[in-house]
Design a protein around this motif. Structure first.
Motif, PDB file in Angstrom:
ATOM      1  N   ALA A 145       0.838  -1.199   0.000  1.00 54.43           N
ATOM      2  CA  ALA A 145       0.000   0.000   0.000  1.00 54.43           C
ATOM      3  C   ALA A 145       0.874   1.251   0.000  1.00 54.43           C
ATOM      4  N   MET A 146       0.249   2.361  -0.349  1.00 53.66           N
ATOM      5  CA  MET A 146       0.848   3.690  -0.162  1.00 53.66           C
ATOM      6  C   MET A 146      -0.204   4.504   0.587  1.00 53.66           C
ATOM      7  N   ARG A 147      -0.241   4.301   1.890  1.00 56.58           N
ATOM      8  CA  ARG A 147      -1.303   4.794   2.764  1.00 56.58           C
ATOM      9  C   ARG A 147      -0.812   6.048   3.495  1.00 56.58           C
ATOM     10  N   CYS A 148      -1.443   7.158   3.215  1.00 58.07           N
ATOM     11  CA  CYS A 148      -1.034   8.424   3.812  1.00 58.07           C
ATOM     12  C   CYS A 148      -2.004   8.802   4.932  1.00 58.07           C
ATOM     13  N   LEU A 149      -1.681   9.859   5.646  1.00 60.16           N
ATOM     14  CA  LEU A 149      -2.490  10.271   6.800  1.00 60.16           C
ATOM     15  C   LEU A 149      -2.692  11.774   6.762  1.00 60.16           C
ATOM     16  N   LEU A 150      -3.951  12.191   6.919  1.00 64.08           N
ATOM     17  CA  LEU A 150      -4.287  13.612   6.963  1.00 64.08           C
ATOM     18  C   LEU A 150      -4.649  13.999   8.388  1.00 64.08           C
ATOM     19  N   VAL A 151      -3.943  14.981   8.925  1.00 64.00           N
ATOM     20  CA  VAL A 151      -4.166  15.478  10.277  1.00 64.00           C
ATOM     21  C   VAL A 151      -4.941  16.787  10.182  1.00 64.00           C
ATOM     22  N   GLU A 152      -6.167  16.787  10.676  1.00 62.01           N
ATOM     23  CA  GLU A 152      -7.014  17.970  10.676  1.00 62.01           C
ATOM     24  C   GLU A 152      -7.014  18.562  12.082  1.00 62.01           C
ATOM     25  N   ASP A 153      -6.424  19.739  12.221  1.00 60.90           N
ATOM     26  CA  ASP A 153      -6.297  20.354  13.540  1.00 60.90           C
ATOM     27  C   ASP A 153      -6.505  21.853  13.419  1.00 60.90           C
ATOM     28  N   GLY A 154      -7.677  22.316  13.837  1.00 64.86           N
ATOM     29  CA  GLY A 154      -7.973  23.742  13.721  1.00 64.86           C
ATOM     30  C   GLY A 154      -7.943  24.175  12.272  1.00 64.86           C
ATOM     31  N   ASP A 155      -7.145  25.211  11.979  1.00 65.80           N
ATOM     32  CA  ASP A 155      -7.076  25.707  10.609  1.00 65.80           C
ATOM     33  C   ASP A 155      -5.937  25.080   9.813  1.00 65.80           C
ATOM     34  N   ARG A 156      -5.333  24.021  10.360  1.00 67.54           N
ATOM     35  CA  ARG A 156      -4.250  23.343   9.641  1.00 67.54           C
ATOM     36  C   ARG A 156      -4.707  21.971   9.157  1.00 67.54           C
TER      37      ARG A 156
END
Length: 279
Positions: free
Chosen positions: A42-53
């Protein structure tokens, strides 16, 4: 804080290269090979949603390479970087930070594309692209062994666009959202984010631990530049992960998104596997 899995598809690599000196009779139990001795990853990425970032960790291989290059890696699967972002409710323009664990093509190739005129352009036009000074130097002046993994068309446009920033481990991190563990066995100064999440610590393992099949300490990739150092880094990190019940987020495991490990009489071993959504 919210975390989103961003799948970018699958590719294939030689099983022997992925497991180094470990015999095929052992590694094929967890990662079966096809008739060409290739295993799916796999090429599994991660998105971190924190406030306005919105911080995206790695971005896969991309699709800008020519057919000859891509034919070596057998890209497959329905998910793509952009489709997975869309499923999570976001567009490339929304990403504020593109955090790159390291600059091998299967981790950063999706961050640059070609425009209609054929010129390179950033996939995330509003994002800062983050590496670190030591690794940037290592990648832009590559050794002969890693040269094929550091592709200038993936790397130099970040700098030429003015969007590149280099993290300095000696000063406060620009990412209060997580700590960074620096590993030097796979490549120089690979960055492993360790993220506090739902009362646990979640580590994005990159190539320090590609899959559950790599948990036993001697299971070290042939791609690693300093395999004995990888062994030591894995021993240290996995011992801590077992003691503190880390969630290990697996970038390359073709089946499992996350796992935990436990200390046994045979050393650190796999405890549980689960999806991020099950946390």
């Amino acid at each position: 804080m919210k975390l989103h899995v961003i799948d970018t598809g699958f590719f294939k690599l030689d099983g022997g290269a992925m497991f180094g000196v470990v015999p095929k009779t052992l590694w094929q139990r967890t990662n079966p090979a096809d008739e060409n001795n290739l295993c799916t990853w796999a090429m599994r990425c991660l998105l971190v949603e924190d406030g306005d970032r919105l911080i995206l960790i790695d971005n896969g291989i991309g699709d800008k390479q020519d057919a000859k290059f891509l034919s070596h890696y057998y890209l497959h699967g329905e998910a793509t970087l952009k489709s997975s972002l869309h499923t999570a409710g976001f567009a490339p323009e929304d990403i504020t930070d593109m955090f790159l664990t390291h600059l091998h093509f299967d981790h950063c190739g999706g961050g640059v594309q070609y425009s209609s005129s054929g010129a390179p352009e950033l996939v995330f036009p509003n994002a800062i692209y983050w590496s670190n000074a030591d690794h940037w130097e290592w990648a832009t002046k590559p050794n002969a062994r890693e040269k094929a993994s550091f592709l200038k068309e993936n790397i130099l446009p970040m700098q030429e666009s003015g969007h590149l920033r280099l993290i300095d481990p000696a000063v406060p991190s620009p990412f209060p959202q997580f700590d960074i563990f620096y590993a030097n066995g796979h490549t120089d100064k690979m960055m492993v984010p360790v993220i506090p999440y739902k009362g646990r610590k979640l580590a994005y393992m990159a190539d320090l631990l590609p899959s559950t099949g790599h948990i036993p300490l001697p299971y070290v990739m042939g791609y690693d530049t300093r395999p004995l150092l990888t062994l030591d880094e894995k021993a240290s990190f996995l011992t801590k992960a077992a003691a503190e019940d880390y969630v290990l987020f697996l970038e390359h495991d073709p089946v499992h998104e996350c796992c935990t490990v436990a200390q046994t009489e045979k050393g650190v071993r796999l405890a549980e596997t689960f999806t991020l959504a099950e946390l």
